[in-house]
Design an enzyme around this catalytic site. Structure first.
Site, PDB file in Angstrom:
ATOM      1  NE  ARG A  39      43.472  29.584  34.123  1.00  0.00           N
ATOM      2  CZ  ARG A  39      43.692  30.809  33.464  1.00  0.00           C
ATOM      3  NH1 ARG A  39      42.918  31.538  33.455  1.00  0.00           N
ATOM      4  NH2 ARG A  39      44.841  30.584  32.665  1.00  0.00           N
ATOM      5  NE  ARG A  51      41.895  35.182  38.500  1.00  0.00           N
ATOM      6  CZ  ARG A  51      42.311  36.387  37.654  1.00  0.00           C
ATOM      7  NH1 ARG A  51      41.241  37.350  37.760  1.00  0.00           N
ATOM      8  NH2 ARG A  51      43.081  36.314  36.702  1.00  0.00           N
ATOM      9  NE  ARG A  88      49.601  34.560  33.200  1.00  0.00           N
ATOM     10  CZ  ARG A  88      49.156  33.371  33.545  1.00  0.00           C
ATOM     11  NH1 ARG A  88      49.537  32.276  32.999  1.00  0.00           N
ATOM     12  NH2 ARG A  88      48.604  33.444  34.703  1.00  0.00           N
ATOM     13  NE  ARG A 108      46.562  42.796  25.579  1.00  0.00           N
ATOM     14  CZ  ARG A 108      46.355  41.926  26.340  1.00  0.00           C
ATOM     15  NH1 ARG A 108      47.047  40.792  26.161  1.00  0.00           N
ATOM     16  NH2 ARG A 108      45.324  41.795  26.996  1.00  0.00           N
ATOM     17  CE  LYS A 130      44.652  44.425  32.360  1.00  0.00           C
ATOM     18  NZ  LYS A 130      45.242  43.443  33.389  1.00  0.00           N
TER      19      LYS A 130
END
Length: 189
Positions: free
Chosen positions: A133, A127, A144, A88, A13
């Protein structure tokens, strides 16, 4: 052109918002960016958000709505804008409708980046590894994705009923996805 872009985490996005904003000559507006800018400028809302975040809290719809309302009222948004990360919830959709009505305009389209969940999970895992991370495990990412699907489904339905929804395959080379988006949006004009 007034646009909203939605899609699950990892769908691209932010990347596509920047591409579309540049193509159409409109600002890409991310709620995260709005928060950071208000905090950096120490605006009254920014100070309030900083206190909430410092305490580990969640920024309320009232504050988020106020920041978005302020941002889309800026002169650079007169020819249009692209919202990323807002709304949202259904309550935020209602609030956005009110904001736009007050400005005498409406959304032109809502772009939904559609992606294969397994491919996005793999993209996010890669990623996470390259970005260091360690909190992004496959279970966390899938959770998520599920939350996103549950929270966003009502918005997709709402904008679909309004005839504003434009679904575009979000997988592939960035330039190819951008090309598909522009073609789909230009076909609506």
């Amino acid at each position: 052109m007034r646009l909203l872009i939605i899609g699950p985490p990892g769908a691209g996005k932010g990347t596509q918002a920047a591409q579309l904003a540049a193509h159409y000559g409109i600002p890409a507006i991310s709620t995260g960016d709005i928060f950071r800018q208000n905090i950096a400028e120490q605006t009254p809302l920014g100070v309030e958000v900083q206190h909430i975040l410092d305490a580990g809290g969640y920024v309320s719809d009232d504050i988020t709505n106020a920041m978005v309302r302020d941002r889309i009222a800026h002169a650079d948004c007169e020819p249009g804008f692209l919202l990323d990360g807002y709304p949202r919830t259904r309550a935020q959709v209602t609030e956005l409708d009110s904001m736009l009505e007050g400005l005498g305009c409406a959304l032109d389209a809502v772009v939904q980046l559609t992606v294969d969940e397994d491919e996005v999970v793999q993209r996010l895992l890669l990623r996470a590894q390259t970005g260091g991370r360690t909190d992004d495990s496959e279970d966390t990412i899938r959770k998520r994705q599920k939350i996103y699907a549950e929270e966003t489904a009502p918005l997709v339905d709402e904008y679909g009923h309004r005839g504003l929804l434009v679904r575009v395959d979000g997988l592939g080379e960035v330039s190819h996805v951008t090309e598909r988006l522009v073609q789909a949006l230009d076909a609506r004009r």
